[in-house]
Design a protein around this motif. Structure first.
Motif, PDB file in Angstrom:
ATOM      1  N   ALA A   1      -8.743   7.548  12.697  1.00  0.00           N
ATOM      2  CA  ALA A   1      -9.405   8.803  12.280  1.00  0.00           C
ATOM      3  C   ALA A   1      -8.345   9.886  12.059  1.00  0.00           C
ATOM      4  O   ALA A   1      -8.444  10.696  11.133  1.00  0.00           O
ATOM      5  CB  ALA A   1     -10.418   9.224  13.338  1.00  0.00           C
ATOM      6  N   GLU A   2      -7.293   9.853  12.882  1.00  0.00           N
ATOM      7  CA  GLU A   2      -6.251  10.894  12.773  1.00  0.00           C
ATOM      8  C   GLU A   2      -5.194  10.572  11.725  1.00  0.00           C
ATOM      9  O   GLU A   2      -4.740  11.435  10.987  1.00  0.00           O
ATOM     10  CB  GLU A   2      -5.538  11.049  14.124  1.00  0.00           C
ATOM     11  CG  GLU A   2      -6.308  11.879  15.122  1.00  0.00           C
ATOM     12  CD  GLU A   2      -5.727  11.720  16.528  1.00  0.00           C
ATOM     13  OE1 GLU A   2      -4.530  11.384  16.668  1.00  0.00           O
ATOM     14  OE2 GLU A   2      -6.507  11.900  17.486  1.00  0.00           O
ATOM     15  N   GLN A   3      -4.768   9.279  11.690  1.00  0.00           N
ATOM     16  CA  GLN A   3      -3.581   8.964  10.865  1.00  0.00           C
ATOM     17  C   GLN A   3      -3.808   7.824   9.884  1.00  0.00           C
ATOM     18  O   GLN A   3      -2.862   7.266   9.345  1.00  0.00           O
ATOM     19  CB  GLN A   3      -2.408   8.546  11.779  1.00  0.00           C
ATOM     20  CG  GLN A   3      -2.112   9.501  12.905  1.00  0.00           C
ATOM     21  CD  GLN A   3      -0.952   8.996  13.756  1.00  0.00           C
ATOM     22  OE1 GLN A   3       0.156   8.841  13.273  1.00  0.00           O
ATOM     23  NE2 GLN A   3      -1.216   8.742  15.016  1.00  0.00           N
ATOM     24  N   GLY A   4      -5.083   7.454   9.696  1.00  0.00           N
ATOM     25  CA  GLY A   4      -5.405   6.270   8.890  1.00  0.00           C
ATOM     26  C   GLY A   4      -4.759   6.259   7.512  1.00  0.00           C
ATOM     27  O   GLY A   4      -4.361   5.195   7.013  1.00  0.00           O
ATOM     28  N   ASN A   5      -4.607   7.433   6.918  1.00  0.00           N
ATOM     29  CA  ASN A   5      -4.055   7.453   5.561  1.00  0.00           C
ATOM     30  C   ASN A   5      -2.564   7.127   5.509  1.00  0.00           C
ATOM     31  O   ASN A   5      -2.011   6.869   4.443  1.00  0.00           O
ATOM     32  CB  ASN A   5      -4.316   8.816   4.898  1.00  0.00           C
ATOM     33  CG  ASN A   5      -5.799   9.014   4.701  1.00  0.00           C
ATOM     34  OD1 ASN A   5      -6.551   8.035   4.606  1.00  0.00           O
ATOM     35  ND2 ASN A   5      -6.240  10.272   4.662  1.00  0.00           N
ATOM     36  N   GLU A   6      -1.935   7.159   6.689  1.00  0.00           N
ATOM     37  CA  GLU A   6      -0.493   6.843   6.733  1.00  0.00           C
ATOM     38  C   GLU A   6      -0.230   5.432   7.253  1.00  0.00           C
ATOM     39  O   GLU A   6       0.907   4.969   7.257  1.00  0.00           O
ATOM     40  CB  GLU A   6       0.220   7.825   7.671  1.00  0.00           C
ATOM     41  CG  GLU A   6       0.247   9.257   7.202  1.00  0.00           C
ATOM     42  CD  GLU A   6       0.810  10.139   8.308  1.00  0.00           C
ATOM     43  OE1 GLU A   6       2.021  10.046   8.560  1.00  0.00           O
ATOM     44  OE2 GLU A   6       0.027  10.870   8.930  1.00  0.00           O
ATOM     45  N   ILE A   7      -1.285   4.765   7.744  1.00  0.00           N
ATOM     46  CA  ILE A   7      -1.057   3.457   8.400  1.00  0.00           C
ATOM     47  C   ILE A   7      -1.026   2.324   7.379  1.00  0.00           C
ATOM     48  O   ILE A   7      -1.990   2.083   6.655  1.00  0.00           O
ATOM     49  CB  ILE A   7      -2.115   3.200   9.503  1.00  0.00           C
ATOM     50  CG1 ILE A   7      -1.952   4.255  10.618  1.00  0.00           C
ATOM     51  CG2 ILE A   7      -1.968   1.796  10.071  1.00  0.00           C
ATOM     52  CD1 ILE A   7      -3.068   4.267  11.644  1.00  0.00           C
ATOM     53  N   SER A   8       0.106   1.651   7.339  1.00  0.00           N
ATOM     54  CA  SER A   8       0.293   0.547   6.394  1.00  0.00           C
ATOM     55  C   SER A   8      -0.305  -0.748   6.928  1.00  0.00           C
ATOM     56  O   SER A   8      -0.926  -1.507   6.189  1.00  0.00           O
ATOM     57  CB  SER A   8       1.793   0.364   6.148  1.00  0.00           C
ATOM     58  OG  SER A   8       2.027  -0.833   5.457  1.00  0.00           O
ATOM     59  N   SER A   9      -0.075  -1.022   8.233  1.00  0.00           N
ATOM     60  CA  SER A   9      -0.539  -2.313   8.752  1.00  0.00           C
ATOM     61  C   SER A   9      -0.816  -2.253  10.248  1.00  0.00           C
ATOM     62  O   SER A   9      -0.351  -1.354  10.953  1.00  0.00           O
ATOM     63  CB  SER A   9       0.501  -3.403   8.462  1.00  0.00           C
ATOM     64  OG  SER A   9       1.745  -3.059   9.022  1.00  0.00           O
ATOM     65  N   VAL A  10      -1.586  -3.246  10.680  1.00  0.00           N
ATOM     66  CA  VAL A  10      -1.841  -3.461  12.106  1.00  0.00           C
ATOM     67  C   VAL A  10      -1.359  -4.875  12.401  1.00  0.00           C
ATOM     68  O   VAL A  10      -1.757  -5.826  11.712  1.00  0.00           O
ATOM     69  CB  VAL A  10      -3.348  -3.358  12.427  1.00  0.00           C
ATOM     70  CG1 VAL A  10      -3.613  -3.652  13.901  1.00  0.00           C
ATOM     71  CG2 VAL A  10      -3.894  -1.986  12.042  1.00  0.00           C
TER      72      VAL A  10
ATOM     73  N   ASN B   1       0.812  -1.232   0.000  1.00  0.00           N
ATOM     74  CA  ASN B   1       0.000   0.000   0.000  1.00  0.00           C
ATOM     75  C   ASN B   1       0.842   1.277   0.000  1.00  0.00           C
ATOM     76  O   ASN B   1       0.285   2.378   0.024  1.00  0.00           O
ATOM     77  CB  ASN B   1      -1.017  -0.004   1.155  1.00  0.00           C
ATOM     78  CG  ASN B   1      -0.354  -0.235   2.507  1.00  0.00           C
ATOM     79  OD1 ASN B   1       0.810   0.083   2.705  1.00  0.00           O
ATOM     80  ND2 ASN B   1      -1.118  -0.795   3.449  1.00  0.00           N
ATOM     81  N   GLY B   2       2.159   1.115  -0.010  1.00  0.00           N
ATOM     82  CA  GLY B   2       3.038   2.282  -0.143  1.00  0.00           C
ATOM     83  C   GLY B   2       3.077   3.157   1.104  1.00  0.00           C
ATOM     84  O   GLY B   2       3.610   4.264   1.067  1.00  0.00           O
ATOM     85  N   LYS B   3       2.508   2.660   2.221  1.00  0.00           N
ATOM     86  CA  LYS B   3       2.471   3.492   3.429  1.00  0.00           C
ATOM     87  C   LYS B   3       3.521   3.007   4.442  1.00  0.00           C
ATOM     88  O   LYS B   3       4.112   1.950   4.278  1.00  0.00           O
ATOM     89  CB  LYS B   3       1.062   3.436   4.029  1.00  0.00           C
ATOM     90  CG  LYS B   3       0.013   4.011   3.048  1.00  0.00           C
ATOM     91  CD  LYS B   3      -1.315   4.267   3.716  1.00  0.00           C
ATOM     92  CE  LYS B   3      -2.227   3.066   3.712  1.00  0.00           C
ATOM     93  NZ  LYS B   3      -3.518   3.344   4.364  1.00  0.00           N
ATOM     94  N   LYS B   4       3.729   3.850   5.491  1.00  0.00           N
ATOM     95  CA  LYS B   4       4.884   3.597   6.369  1.00  0.00           C
ATOM     96  C   LYS B   4       4.557   3.214   7.800  1.00  0.00           C
ATOM     97  O   LYS B   4       5.380   2.614   8.478  1.00  0.00           O
ATOM     98  CB  LYS B   4       5.724   4.886   6.458  1.00  0.00           C
ATOM     99  CG  LYS B   4       6.585   5.160   5.267  1.00  0.00           C
ATOM    100  CD  LYS B   4       7.498   6.329   5.564  1.00  0.00           C
ATOM    101  CE  LYS B   4       8.349   6.645   4.349  1.00  0.00           C
ATOM    102  NZ  LYS B   4       9.047   7.917   4.509  1.00  0.00           N
TER     103      LYS B   4
END
Ligand SMILES: Cc1ncc(COP(=O)(O)O)c(C=O)c1O
Length: 367
Positions: free
Chosen positions: A144-153, A90-93
């Motif tokens: 809600a705050e950082q979802g667009n930056e979250i790659s994985s849980v 997903n290209g996120k960090k």
């Protein structure tokens, strides 16, 4: 197990949940031995048909038959590759991990582990967000705050090193839903609680949802080092994105195939479920220990201060191996092949030592 003096031990720990089908199981020994006479190792520069066989068998036994398999050598490596693949995907960090988590000791695996003592300065990163375990509101707020930056849980369904703490069904369901909503990858760390130990192939599956990546290791080879990740079909790793020299070697695949064959043939997941329930019931009726918990053959209980010698006495007086989680938890992770008789032997040994320590305490108090 027997020691060099012929003394018999009951192993209720399986070397950190590694011994899944029993020490030196004859089918496992035979499979590895036969493979040794053919070829022990060649790298992934050739196609290794045993890997294909293992992927098919694992898909069938785990129920994840449309997932792809990548093989490596340990739990930390499995998590490292899962986190990396999620980020490629997903290209996120950023990664969300939870309080009391343990995911291994390599750089990213240790960075998502909640234990500052084992994180070296070079492993420190701002990309990991720790949230309280089982806190749905905190998870929602974070996304809600950082979802667009979250790659994985990344989450264990039953925290092992953390002290046998179960994730709730609704918490795992929330993780599943929120990862879909924000295009994040749900990584089920099944290194300790997977491979049938909980009474289901993957402990996370009790929430009725599929994860995107399952990481596996401990029980996979019954002591032969092997790890792996199962990757959901919507994630499309490219050739060369992940790689390894030793991962998926011939001997490791032979060992892992033997484990799955025995799990299937001897119905060991059902045995883990039933014998686990039996043990949990017996432990709950045992006076002196506290907070009996767990699922299947992943069980923990608290040992009060006055019984602090319990683990040591079990080993040296009763010849029973148990595990621990700091500061005061006894952890049981026996082979999935444990019999009811062996469970009874353990309970007898435990109750004998509890009674002994309690008597000692009473005598001390009276003197
Ligand atoms: C849940 C979990 N993940 C990962 C690991 C790391 O596995 P390994 O020691 O094989 O690197 C462990 C080891 O205890 C574990 O319990």
């Amino acid at each position: 197990m027997w020691d060099d003096k012929g003394i018999r031990y009951l192993d209720m720990y399986g070397g950190h949940a590694v011994i899944s089908i029993g020490h030196t199981h004859p089918h496992w020994v035979k499979r590895i031995e036969e493979q040794l006479h053919k070829i022990a190792f060649y790298s992934n520069s050739i196609k290794i048909p045993l890997q294909q066989q293992l992927a098919e068998k694992l898909g069938q036994v785990s129920g994840k038959d449309d997932y792809q398999l990548f093989l490596c050598n340990s739990g930390a490596e499995a998590n490292e590759n899962a986190l990396k693949l999620a980020s490629f995907h997903n290209g996120k960090k950023k990664v969300v991990a939870f309080s009391k988590s343990f995911h291994g000791r390599t750089s990213l695996a240790v960075a998502v582990t909640d234990n500052l003592k084992i994180v070296a300065p070079v492993n420190e990163t701002n990309n990991v967000i720790f949230l309280p375990f089982n806190d749905e509101q905190a998870l929602e707020n974070c996304f809600a705050e950082q979802g667009n930056e979250i790659s994985s849980v990344i989450i264990e369904a039953i925290q092992g090193v953390g002290g046998i703490i179960e994730a709730t069904r609704t918490f795992l369901q929330k993780i599943r839903a929120i990862c879909i909503e924000y295009n994040a990858v749900y990584i089920a760390d099944s290194v300790q609680d997977g491979y049938g130990r909980s009474g289901q192939f993957f402990a996370h599956d009790f929430a009725g949802e599929d994860a995107d990546i399952y990481t596996m290791a401990k029980g996979m080879g019954n002591g032969f080092p092997i790890g792996g990740i199962l990757i959901a079909p919507h994630i499309k790793p490219k050739h060369g994105m992940l790689g390894t020299t030793f991962g998926g070697n011939h001997l490791a695949c032979a060992a892992a195939l033997a484990v799955l064959e025995v799990i299937e043939e001897d119905d060991l997941i059902e045995n883990a479920r039933q014998t686990g329930k039996y043990l949990l019931n017996k432990l709950s009726e045992t006076e002196g220990i506290e907070k009996v918990r767990g699922r299947g053959l992943m069980i923990g209980f608290d040992v009060p201060e006055e019984l602090k010698d319990l683990k040591k006495n079990l080993l040296y007086k009763q010849h029973v191996f148990t595990g621990e989680a700091k500061p005061n938890v006894i952890r049981l992770l026996p082979s999935l092949a444990i019999t009811t008789q062996q469970a009874d032997d353990f309970i007898d040994a435990l109750q004998t030592e509890i009674a002994f320590l309690q008597k000692l305490l009473t005598a001390e108090e009276q003197s």
